[in-house]
Design an enzyme around this catalytic site. Structure first.
Site, mmCIF file in Angstrom:
data_model
loop_
_atom_site.group_PDB
_atom_site.id
_atom_site.type_symbol
_atom_site.label_atom_id
_atom_site.label_comp_id
_atom_site.label_asym_id
_atom_site.label_seq_id
_atom_site.Cartn_x
_atom_site.Cartn_y
_atom_site.Cartn_z
ATOM 1 N N GLU A 120 1.770 -6.172 2.244
ATOM 2 C CA GLU A 120 2.089 -6.903 3.141
ATOM 3 C C GLU A 120 1.467 -8.568 3.116
ATOM 4 O O GLU A 120 0.458 -9.063 3.606
ATOM 5 C CB GLU A 120 1.347 -6.427 4.463
ATOM 6 C CG GLU A 120 1.460 -5.006 4.820
ATOM 7 C CD GLU A 120 0.701 -4.492 6.003
ATOM 8 O OE1 GLU A 120 -0.324 -5.013 6.754
ATOM 9 O OE2 GLU A 120 1.363 -3.387 6.695
ATOM 10 N N TYR A 158 4.460 -0.440 12.425
ATOM 11 C CA TYR A 158 3.765 0.264 13.526
ATOM 12 C C TYR A 158 4.380 -0.106 14.880
ATOM 13 O O TYR A 158 4.426 0.722 15.820
ATOM 14 C CB TYR A 158 2.551 -0.468 13.518
ATOM 15 C CG TYR A 158 1.686 0.213 12.108
ATOM 16 C CD1 TYR A 158 0.928 1.072 12.236
ATOM 17 C CD2 TYR A 158 1.648 -0.739 11.083
ATOM 18 C CE1 TYR A 158 0.283 1.746 11.080
ATOM 19 C CE2 TYR A 158 0.977 -0.158 9.742
ATOM 20 C CZ TYR A 158 0.400 1.112 10.102
ATOM 21 O OH TYR A 158 -0.487 1.469 8.734
ATOM 22 N N GLU A 193 3.896 2.834 5.220
ATOM 23 C CA GLU A 193 3.028 3.015 6.223
ATOM 24 C C GLU A 193 3.396 3.105 7.646
ATOM 25 O O GLU A 193 4.325 2.503 7.924
ATOM 26 C CB GLU A 193 1.925 1.714 6.397
ATOM 27 C CG GLU A 193 0.710 1.791 5.249
ATOM 28 C CD GLU A 193 -0.150 0.620 5.481
ATOM 29 O OE1 GLU A 193 -0.396 0.278 6.578
ATOM 30 O OE2 GLU A 193 -0.413 0.280 4.468
ATOM 31 N N HIS A 217 -4.214 -4.644 -2.225
ATOM 32 C CA HIS A 217 -4.161 -4.537 -0.688
ATOM 33 C C HIS A 217 -5.341 -5.399 -0.222
ATOM 34 O O HIS A 217 -6.315 -4.709 0.117
ATOM 35 C CB HIS A 217 -4.525 -2.997 -0.602
ATOM 36 C CG HIS A 217 -4.142 -2.442 0.858
ATOM 37 N ND1 HIS A 217 -3.201 -1.390 1.003
ATOM 38 C CD2 HIS A 217 -4.343 -2.733 2.024
ATOM 39 C CE1 HIS A 217 -2.903 -1.379 2.534
ATOM 40 N NE2 HIS A 217 -3.911 -2.176 3.180
ATOM 41 N N ASN A 248 6.325 -1.160 6.212
ATOM 42 C CA ASN A 248 5.246 -0.698 6.972
ATOM 43 C C ASN A 248 5.764 -0.969 8.361
ATOM 44 O O ASN A 248 6.163 -2.340 8.686
ATOM 45 C CB ASN A 248 3.940 -1.340 6.700
ATOM 46 C CG ASN A 248 3.320 -0.942 5.295
ATOM 47 O OD1 ASN A 248 3.904 -0.013 4.642
ATOM 48 N ND2 ASN A 248 2.262 -1.675 4.834
ATOM 49 N N ARG A 266 -0.420 7.524 -1.708
ATOM 50 C CA ARG A 266 -0.334 5.925 -1.957
ATOM 51 C C ARG A 266 -1.825 5.655 -1.810
ATOM 52 O O ARG A 266 -2.444 5.719 -0.838
ATOM 53 C CB ARG A 266 0.367 5.286 -0.786
ATOM 54 C CG ARG A 266 0.589 3.762 -1.152
ATOM 55 C CD ARG A 266 1.273 3.283 -0.125
ATOM 56 N NE ARG A 266 1.130 2.022 -0.320
ATOM 57 C CZ ARG A 266 0.903 0.736 0.743
ATOM 58 N NH1 ARG A 266 0.707 1.226 1.851
ATOM 59 N NH2 ARG A 266 0.666 -0.391 0.555
HETATM 60 C C1 FCB Z 1 -1.858 -2.467 8.050
HETATM 61 C C2 FCB Z 1 -2.578 -2.279 6.713
HETATM 62 C C3 FCB Z 1 -3.838 -1.156 6.707
HETATM 63 C C4 FCB Z 1 -3.940 -0.591 7.811
HETATM 64 C C5 FCB Z 1 -2.978 -0.609 9.227
HETATM 65 C C6 FCB Z 1 -3.496 0.116 10.358
HETATM 66 O O1 FCB Z 1 -1.476 -3.621 8.340
HETATM 67 O O2 FCB Z 1 -1.885 -2.414 5.536
HETATM 68 O O3 FCB Z 1 -4.542 -1.292 5.721
HETATM 69 O O4 FCB Z 1 -5.082 -1.501 8.357
HETATM 70 O O5 FCB Z 1 -2.471 -1.820 9.053
#
Ligand code: FCB
Length: 457
Positions: A166, A301, A361, A121, A299, A77
């Site tokens: 995002e 985290y 992500e 992006h 995405n 990607r």
């Molecule tokens: C996300 C972004 C990516 C990177 C990660 C850690 O929010 O899409 O570009 O910065 O965080």
């Protein structure tokens, strides 16, 4: 130790984005983007750096594809820099920009790596910011022209398209908090930006489909599951509101429900929006935004523990932040909470029913550096990935149509306002020599891909 087997069709990949890796900021006709401006403003980037050179991927793309091949990636990607294709955002076309991505795609295909392209992006051409940026409806129109040009040139070979990465970050970090380019702090502008980003997605999807038959088209959202810090009404309400701001504000209109009514109330009460009529919403916008897509990109985290700050602590509530101990956080200060990925996937599946999902992500920043033998013992990253893969597997077992997983990131790169202080790569980048070294997590990931399994120890 046991091993969890993934479905045969499951795709393993890694992700990057143009501004974070390419460098070559002023070469071959590339126009300036909002990040070229933002990084030059004093105080905006932690280490004062920029993406001017980054990983120099614009010159090293062939070696980088060889690296992907070595890792056994099945899909990659990447994002396309709008201002390489259209230096002023809306008029002229820069053939050299198109050629760069065309060569990249050809070589990926030669190596049997499926190209998964993101159109946006975060690197808006500065010329479009100068005419109002995302808060202005004309930017959505310009995006459709850009999406048309790119998909016409690459659509015969690229069969997976993401319109935006995002939208929450684009709109709220860019225009409300101002921590990302263009660094504005204006709620009303941010809300208008969010609408135009969604609208541009809705308008672009049929254009991409026209130019790239049989392609899968979708959008990537980032999610921040909100957990109340206590069972109090106030904390639960604060969590609801955070969920509305971050997650539902984008999910609801994409899945045909328009904007969440509770958030419209919040924003009108705060005077960010007028009470009678929201000027940036026009007839037909909601049906455009709710255009059917083939997948939702996720995405993930971390989660967030939400507390109502106005609630007096002395009420002696059983209030906890539930967080893992700080020494288990990543270098970004983000809690490691793999179970959140399972919970999120289940929620999306039950509440919104996307036909297919990809984790576009997921990954972790840890600064482990090469030792004398050029080995990088990033065991914490391996553990992070293993536990998130296990959560994804659990979701698949529970019926979630999860089709693939992209680790963020293929290599260390320019981490936006944190500059080069954060390293998310499974590949180490030495920024003085541009040498790449596989971290141990990359070697471990190669084995996951080859066996299509993850060990549970
Ligand atoms: C996300 C972004 C990516 C990177 C990660 C850690 O929010 O899409 O570009 O910065 O965080």
């Amino acid at each position: 130790m046991s091993r969890l087997l993934f479905p045969d069709t499951f795709k393993w990949g890694a992700a990057t984005s143009a501004y974070q890796i390419e460098g070559a900021w002023n070469e071959d006709g590339r126009g300036p983007s909002i990040w070229d401006y933002f990084t030059r403003k004093p105080g905006c980037i932690e280490d004062g750096s920029s993406g001017d050179i980054a990983c120099d991927h614009y010159h090293r793309w062939q070696d980088d594809i060889a690296l992907m091949k070595d890792l056994g990636l099945q899909t990659y990607r990447f994002s396309i820099a709008w201002s390489r294709i259209m230096p002023d955002g809306r008029n002229s076309i820069n053939q050299a920009g198109l050629d760069f991505y065309s060569r990249l795609v050809d070589m990926l295909l030669e190596q049997n790596i499926q190209p998964f392209a993101t159109l946006y992006h975060w690197d808006l051409p500065q010329a479009l910011q100068d005419t109002g940026g995302w808060p202005d409806r004309s930017t959505a129109e310009a995006f459709v022209t850009y999406a048309d040009i790119v998909s016409r040139h690459l659509g015969d070979r690229v069969k997976q398209w993401i319109t935006h990465n995002e939208p929450w970050c684009i709109s709220f970090l860019g225009y409300q908090k101002g921590s990302k380019a263009p660094g504005m702090q204006d709620w009303t502008a941010a809300l208008a930006a969010s609408h135009h980003v969604l609208l541009s997605h809705g308008w672009a999807v049929p254009v991409i489909r026209q130019n790239s038959p049989q392609a899968e088209v979708g959008i990537t959202l980032n999610f921040n599951p909100a957990v109340p810090a206590s069972p109090s009404v106030a904390d639960r309400d604060a969590a609801r509101q955070h969920d509305g701001y971050f997650n539902r504000w984008f999910l609801d209109p994409l899945y045909g429900r328009q904007y969440p009514a509770d958030m419209i109330t919040t924003y009108t009460e705060a005077d960010y929006l007028p009470t009678d009529h929201i000027p940036f919403i026009q007839d037909g916008d909601f049906s455009a935004i709710a255009v059917p897509t083939d997948f939702l990109g996720v995405n993930y985290y971390n989660r967030i523990i939400v507390r109502d700050e106005s609630l007096p602590e002395q009420q002696n509530l059983p209030r906890t932040n539930f967080l893992a101990p700080k020494d288990e956080w990543t270098d970004m200060g983000w809690e490691v909470y793999p179970q959140g990925l399972y919970e999120l996937l289940m929620r999306l599946h039950f509440e919104y029913q996307p036909g297919k999902l990809y984790i576009t992500e997921n990954g972790a920043s840890y600064g482990d550096a090469p030792n004398g033998d050029k080995q990088i013992h990033d065991l914490r990253r391996t553990n992070y990935l293993r536990n998130h893969f296990i959560a994804a597997h659990q979701a698949i077992e529970s019926g979630v149509p999860l089709a693939g997983y992209f680790v963020w990131s293929l290599m260390d790169n320019f981490e936006w306002e944190q500059g080069y202080t954060q390293r998310f790569g499974i590949v180490w980048v030495d920024y003085t020599t541009q040498e790449r070294i596989l971290k141990n997590s990359a070697i471990w990931y190669r084995n996951v891909i080859t066996t299509n399994t993850v060990d549970t120890n």
